[in-house]
Scaffold this active site. Structure first.
Site, short mmCIF file in Angstrom:
data_model
loop_
_atom_site.label_atom_id
_atom_site.label_comp_id
_atom_site.label_asym_id
_atom_site.label_seq_id
_atom_site.Cartn_x
_atom_site.Cartn_y
_atom_site.Cartn_z
N GLU A 19 0.99 -1.21 0.10
CA GLU A 19 -0.03 0.31 0.04
C GLU A 19 0.83 1.24 0.04
O GLU A 19 2.01 1.34 -0.25
CB GLU A 19 -0.77 -0.15 1.18
CG GLU A 19 -2.01 -1.12 1.16
CD GLU A 19 -3.35 -0.67 1.77
OE1 GLU A 19 -3.56 0.51 2.19
OE2 GLU A 19 -3.94 -1.44 2.30
N ASN A 156 -8.94 4.82 4.45
CA ASN A 156 -7.66 4.95 3.50
C ASN A 156 -7.59 6.27 2.94
O ASN A 156 -8.62 6.93 2.67
CB ASN A 156 -8.01 3.61 2.65
CG ASN A 156 -7.31 2.40 3.12
OD1 ASN A 156 -6.00 2.33 3.24
ND2 ASN A 156 -8.33 1.59 3.24
N ASP A 204 -9.79 1.85 -1.62
CA ASP A 204 -8.77 1.65 -0.89
C ASP A 204 -8.00 2.91 -1.09
O ASP A 204 -8.51 3.92 -0.84
CB ASP A 204 -8.24 0.46 -1.18
CG ASP A 204 -7.19 -0.25 0.10
OD1 ASP A 204 -6.63 0.65 0.74
OD2 ASP A 204 -7.33 -1.55 0.52
#
Length: 297
Positions: A19, A156, A204
């Site tokens: 991420e 997120n 996300d």
């Protein structure tokens, strides 16, 4: 947007929870959250799966996201473990605050970014995604860390408009992206509005482009969405991985879309789950903002 093409895997690595990808200093940086690793690579605009990502730092706690520190090459501000730290080029961590130490359930920091005014923002979440256990924190330029939102589940982003007056934040577990007005002078947030709601999958990591379009990885759907500035869905890119997790726009001309993905929780991952992908798009991204501490570079 006709120039976009199907995302292709770029590096040989397969990440547990890739991420927080950003384009900064002529390279990408990203994290493998649960492994506590900060990774990096040069542009890599074409498929070359024999290359591997470089390990920049490795922490003994989860590493959610970083932003560069202005005027201090190799230094980062990081959402890590239960709080926020400054991560030196030698890998040492100077903790600014650990607000999640007192959380009612085991909690860790998640995604984060710097805004155009030089502040750093990052969310927290329960390890098992307990409903409403997450928060959003703002780190001001003097190093003060303040909880600005609570009652989130899996925050997120956030990402900020070019002028810093709008913040977009995904609450992934609830399938919604909200827009918040921001006072750039103080960092204070106004009341949110719903920017986009997903019928399936979870929004996300996110990135904004120069037209105000918002790109988001869609966890669980094997896709990346682009929304126009008014929140209408503009494009869906199919990703050959089930759990896309983060996106950024970068490369030499700003028109390479980088996409991370994750293996975590999968009993039978496919060959490209956990890979980092690239695709070409027509609209370039915004520059990655640094954290700008008040006292000294």
């Amino acid at each position: 947007m006709n120039g976009a093409y199907t995302p292709a895997p770029r590096w040989a690595d397969r990440l547990e929870l890739g991420e927080g990808i950003r384009w900064t200093g002529g390279r990408i940086v990203l994290v493998d959250i649960l492994a506590g690793r900060l990774l990096s690579a040069p542009a890599g605009d074409g498929p070359a799966e024999t290359d591997r990502l470089d390990v920049v730092a490795e922490l003994p706690v989860p590493l959610g996201a970083v932003a560069p520190v202005d005027g201090r090459p190799g230094d980062w501000i990081a959402a890590a473990g239960t709080g926020i730290c400054l991560l030196g080029a030698d890998g040492t961590a100077e903790w600014l605050a650990r607000p999640e130490d007192s959380a009612a359930v085991p909690t860790r920091m998640n995604d984060g970014t710097a805004d155009p005014s030089g502040r750093f923002w990052a969310g927290s979440m329960a390890y098992d995604a307990v409903e409403g256990a997450g928060s959003l924190y703002r780190t001001d330029r003097d190093g003060t860390v303040t909880r600005v939102l609570d009652g989130l589940t899996v925050p997120n982003g956030p990402v900020f408009s070019a002028d810093g007056t709008t913040m977009y934040l995904a609450d992934s577990a609830r399938g919604v992206i909200r827009a918040y007005p921001v006072d750039p002078a103080t960092g204070e947030l106004g009341g949110p509005s719903v920017f986009a709601t997903l019928d399936s999958g979870s929004p996300d990591g996110m990135a904004l482009d120069a037209e105000g379009g918002l790109w988001t990885a869609v966890w669980g759907e094997g896709a990346v969405h682009r929304y126009r500035a008014d929140g209408t869905l503009d494009r869906v890119l199919a990703v050959p991985a089930a759990q896309p997790a983060g996106v950024c726009l970068g490369g030499v001309d700003g028109r390479t879309l980088y996409i991370t993905s994750a293996l975590v929780g999968m009993s039978r991952p496919g060959p490209l789950d956990g890979a980092v992908f690239t695709a070409r798009v027509e609209v370039p991204g915004l520059a990655t903002a640094p954290y700008r501490p008040e006292h000294g570079s």
